[in-house]
Write a protein that holds these residues in place. Structure first.
Motif, mmCIF file in Angstrom:
data_model
loop_
_atom_site.group_PDB
_atom_site.id
_atom_site.type_symbol
_atom_site.label_atom_id
_atom_site.label_comp_id
_atom_site.label_asym_id
_atom_site.label_seq_id
_atom_site.Cartn_x
_atom_site.Cartn_y
_atom_site.Cartn_z
ATOM 1 N N MET A 1 37.976 45.273 41.522
ATOM 2 C CA MET A 1 37.539 44.702 42.799
ATOM 3 C C MET A 1 38.254 43.389 43.055
ATOM 4 O O MET A 1 38.529 42.635 42.124
ATOM 5 C CB MET A 1 36.026 44.479 42.802
ATOM 6 N N PHE A 2 38.527 43.132 44.323
ATOM 7 C CA PHE A 2 39.173 41.885 44.727
ATOM 8 C C PHE A 2 38.174 41.007 45.473
ATOM 9 O O PHE A 2 37.496 41.473 46.390
ATOM 10 C CB PHE A 2 40.378 42.175 45.611
ATOM 11 N N LEU A 3 38.104 39.744 45.067
ATOM 12 C CA LEU A 3 37.240 38.772 45.727
ATOM 13 C C LEU A 3 38.092 37.924 46.664
ATOM 14 O O LEU A 3 39.091 37.330 46.239
ATOM 15 C CB LEU A 3 36.559 37.876 44.687
ATOM 16 N N ILE A 4 37.689 37.858 47.932
ATOM 17 C CA ILE A 4 38.466 37.139 48.941
ATOM 18 C C ILE A 4 37.652 35.967 49.469
ATOM 19 O O ILE A 4 36.599 36.165 50.093
ATOM 20 C CB ILE A 4 38.853 38.068 50.123
ATOM 21 N N THR A 5 38.100 34.747 49.202
ATOM 22 C CA THR A 5 37.450 33.577 49.788
ATOM 23 C C THR A 5 38.061 33.317 51.161
ATOM 24 O O THR A 5 39.178 33.743 51.449
ATOM 25 C CB THR A 5 37.622 32.333 48.904
ATOM 26 N N GLY A 6 37.310 32.619 52.011
ATOM 27 C CA GLY A 6 37.807 32.375 53.366
ATOM 28 C C GLY A 6 38.060 33.676 54.102
ATOM 29 O O GLY A 6 39.035 33.806 54.857
ATOM 30 N N GLY B 1 42.333 51.276 50.525
ATOM 31 C CA GLY B 1 41.344 51.924 49.667
ATOM 32 C C GLY B 1 40.854 51.093 48.500
ATOM 33 O O GLY B 1 40.194 51.621 47.604
ATOM 34 N N HIS B 2 41.148 49.794 48.503
ATOM 35 C CA HIS B 2 40.700 48.943 47.407
ATOM 36 C C HIS B 2 39.265 48.469 47.629
ATOM 37 O O HIS B 2 38.814 48.326 48.772
ATOM 38 C CB HIS B 2 41.610 47.719 47.283
ATOM 39 N N LYS B 3 38.567 48.190 46.537
ATOM 40 C CA LYS B 3 37.234 47.612 46.624
ATOM 41 C C LYS B 3 37.370 46.114 46.899
ATOM 42 O O LYS B 3 38.111 45.413 46.195
ATOM 43 C CB LYS B 3 36.455 47.834 45.330
ATOM 44 N N VAL B 4 36.654 45.643 47.907
ATOM 45 C CA VAL B 4 36.792 44.259 48.345
ATOM 46 C C VAL B 4 35.418 43.616 48.476
ATOM 47 O O VAL B 4 34.499 44.197 49.069
ATOM 48 C CB VAL B 4 37.513 44.168 49.713
ATOM 49 N N GLY C 1 32.480 42.129 38.060
ATOM 50 C CA GLY C 1 33.321 43.264 38.410
ATOM 51 C C GLY C 1 34.619 42.915 39.095
ATOM 52 O O GLY C 1 35.367 43.809 39.496
ATOM 53 N N VAL C 2 34.938 41.632 39.230
ATOM 54 C CA VAL C 2 36.131 41.194 39.959
ATOM 55 C C VAL C 2 37.321 41.091 38.999
ATOM 56 O O VAL C 2 37.218 40.506 37.928
ATOM 57 C CB VAL C 2 35.884 39.827 40.637
ATOM 58 N N GLY C 3 38.465 41.654 39.413
ATOM 59 C CA GLY C 3 39.666 41.575 38.600
ATOM 60 C C GLY C 3 40.633 40.512 39.059
ATOM 61 O O GLY C 3 41.409 39.976 38.265
ATOM 62 N N ALA C 4 40.614 40.200 40.365
ATOM 63 C CA ALA C 4 41.529 39.196 40.905
ATOM 64 C C ALA C 4 40.862 38.511 42.091
ATOM 65 O O ALA C 4 40.084 39.122 42.827
ATOM 66 C CB ALA C 4 42.856 39.827 41.322
ATOM 67 N N VAL C 5 41.199 37.238 42.270
ATOM 68 C CA VAL C 5 40.580 36.410 43.298
ATOM 69 C C VAL C 5 41.654 35.834 44.211
ATOM 70 O O VAL C 5 42.679 35.326 43.739
ATOM 71 C CB VAL C 5 39.774 35.255 42.667
ATOM 72 N N PHE C 6 41.402 35.914 45.514
ATOM 73 C CA PHE C 6 42.235 35.216 46.484
ATOM 74 C C PHE C 6 41.534 33.924 46.854
ATOM 75 O O PHE C 6 40.373 33.928 47.267
ATOM 76 C CB PHE C 6 42.436 36.052 47.748
ATOM 77 N N VAL C 7 42.251 32.819 46.689
ATOM 78 C CA VAL C 7 41.678 31.501 46.940
ATOM 79 C C VAL C 7 42.342 30.854 48.145
ATOM 80 O O VAL C 7 43.564 30.665 48.162
ATOM 81 C CB VAL C 7 41.855 30.585 45.701
ATOM 82 N N ASN C 8 41.534 30.537 49.135
ATOM 83 C CA ASN C 8 41.981 29.671 50.218
ATOM 84 C C ASN C 8 41.504 28.263 49.868
ATOM 85 O O ASN C 8 40.297 28.005 49.843
ATOM 86 C CB ASN C 8 41.389 30.116 51.553
ATOM 87 N N LEU D 1 34.900 27.068 39.163
ATOM 88 C CA LEU D 1 35.374 28.405 39.540
ATOM 89 C C LEU D 1 36.295 29.003 38.483
ATOM 90 O O LEU D 1 36.126 30.164 38.077
ATOM 91 C CB LEU D 1 36.104 28.365 40.880
ATOM 92 N N LEU D 2 37.279 28.251 38.025
ATOM 93 C CA LEU D 2 38.267 28.813 37.098
ATOM 94 C C LEU D 2 37.636 29.127 35.743
ATOM 95 O O LEU D 2 37.972 30.147 35.115
ATOM 96 C CB LEU D 2 39.441 27.851 36.950
ATOM 97 N N ASP D 3 36.711 28.274 35.295
ATOM 98 C CA ASP D 3 35.988 28.573 34.053
ATOM 99 C C ASP D 3 35.179 29.863 34.206
ATOM 100 O O ASP D 3 35.162 30.717 33.309
ATOM 101 C CB ASP D 3 35.049 27.422 33.695
ATOM 102 N N ARG D 4 34.532 30.016 35.344
ATOM 103 C CA ARG D 4 33.726 31.218 35.585
ATOM 104 C C ARG D 4 34.607 32.454 35.691
ATOM 105 O O ARG D 4 34.206 33.542 35.273
ATOM 106 C CB ARG D 4 32.889 31.049 36.853
ATOM 107 N N CYS D 5 35.795 32.289 36.261
ATOM 108 C CA CYS D 5 36.731 33.418 36.321
ATOM 109 C C CYS D 5 37.050 33.931 34.917
ATOM 110 O O CYS D 5 37.019 35.139 34.649
ATOM 111 C CB CYS D 5 38.019 33.000 37.035
ATOM 112 N N ARG D 6 37.345 33.014 34.011
ATOM 113 C CA ARG D 6 37.653 33.423 32.633
ATOM 114 C C ARG D 6 36.438 34.093 31.982
ATOM 115 O O ARG D 6 36.565 35.102 31.294
ATOM 116 C CB ARG D 6 38.096 32.206 31.814
ATOM 117 N N GLU D 7 35.260 33.515 32.215
ATOM 118 C CA GLU D 7 34.043 34.069 31.612
ATOM 119 C C GLU D 7 33.739 35.480 32.105
ATOM 120 O O GLU D 7 33.208 36.307 31.357
ATOM 121 C CB GLU D 7 32.850 33.152 31.934
ATOM 122 N N HIS D 8 34.083 35.774 33.349
ATOM 123 C CA HIS D 8 33.784 37.082 33.937
ATOM 124 C C HIS D 8 34.944 38.070 33.797
ATOM 125 O O HIS D 8 34.879 39.185 34.326
ATOM 126 C CB HIS D 8 33.435 36.926 35.422
ATOM 127 N N GLY D 9 35.999 37.665 33.115
ATOM 128 C CA GLY D 9 37.101 38.590 32.899
ATOM 129 C C GLY D 9 38.055 38.737 34.072
ATOM 130 O O GLY D 9 38.836 39.702 34.122
#
Length: 273
Positions: free
Chosen positions: A1-6, A23-26, A54-61, A72-80
């Motif tokens: 899944m991709f997480l999109i901020t902004g 067709g990606h999960k967003v 469940g997020v694999g990659a994050v788009f950051v605005n 945020l970055l610490d939590r990203c590592r913790e959640h894989g």
């Protein structure tokens, strides 16, 4: 899944649509998920919650993160989470005390680099959407009033930025890169005003103000600080009589030519008419 901020912003909304269509999960973040209108199948969530399960990659605005990323970055590592794609700026190429916009983006790039996560930093130049600031003037009397009529930029359609960001999220070939992005042509502000007029079928012209009057106009809206206003005006002054550099990266990465400013104006004609 991709997480999109902004996710409702100029780039984010196009990125959400691009990924969903493929067709990606967003998971799209917005201040008010209940009011958001995203494509079918897109999960809306509150920006304040920043759910990363469940997020694999994050788009950051970076505009969403005033003053830093917090945890945020610490939590990203913790959640894989494996990868962060941050919407940066070509102004980083000239970052420093006189360029706070470039310095802010550069500082955030370095913060992400130090996190140990995979990263991609698309660096667009002038957004075509900057011309939306002229919409009220164009609707009123067809005259855009601003500084440095002959300043040249290569405005990029936000859909092209989104297309590059989608590739950065979904493929591995851009990891560790900072592609500089631009539109396909160098245009003065006068040229841009004229092209909008051609699209909407009206005579639109650009009337140059003195630097002092333009600065007062920028500050009058309450959205620009004096430091940012001065930085932008300095940048515009430096672009007078100097054709903007055209980057081939949009076509190289997406496999198709970058959209023209006239195409952008046609896509947004209802906002000017």
């Amino acid at each position: 899944m991709f997480l999109i901020t902004g996710a409702t912003g100029n780039v984010g909304r196009h990125l959400v649509a691009e990924l969903a269509t493929a067709g990606h999960k967003v998971r799209a973040l917005t201040r008010d998920p209940a009011a958001a209108r995203f494509p079918a199948g897109v999960e809306a969530a509150a920006t304040a919650d920043m759910p990363l399960d469940g997020v694999g990659a994050v788009f950051v605005n970076p505009a969403v993160f005033h003053g830093g990323f917090g945890d945020l970055l610490d939590r990203c590592r913790e959640h894989g989470v494996r990868r962060v794609v941050m919407l940066s700026s070509s102004s980083t190429l000239d970052a420093g005390p006189g360029n706070p916009i470039g310095q802010m983006h550069l500082d955030k790039e370095r913060e992400i680099e130090a996190s140990g996560l995979e990263w991609v930093f698309p660096r667009p130049g002038a957004f075509a959407a900057n011309a939306l600031a002229w919409a009220g003037q164009i609707r009123a009397d067809g005259v855009v009033r601003g500084a440095y009529a002959d300043a040249q930029t290569a405005p990029i359609h936000e859909r092209d930025i989104a297309a590059v960001c989608a590739r950065a999220l979904t493929g591995d070939d851009l990891v560790g890169t900072r592609p500089v992005l631009s539109g396909p042509e160098s245009l003065t502000f006068t040229d841009q005003a004229r092209r909008i007029g051609e699209v909407i079928g009206r005579d639109v012209r650009y009337e140059e103000l003195s630097r002092e009057d333009a600065r007062a106009q920028m500050l009058g809206g309450g959205y620009v600080t004096p430091v940012i206003a001065d930085s932008l005006l300095d940048m515009f002054a430096a672009c007078v009589g100097r054709p903007a550099e055209i980057s081939p990266e949009v076509e190289r990465i997406t496999g198709r030519p970058a959209r023209t400013f006239a195409e952008w104006a046609a896509d947004n004609a209802d906002l000017f008419a």
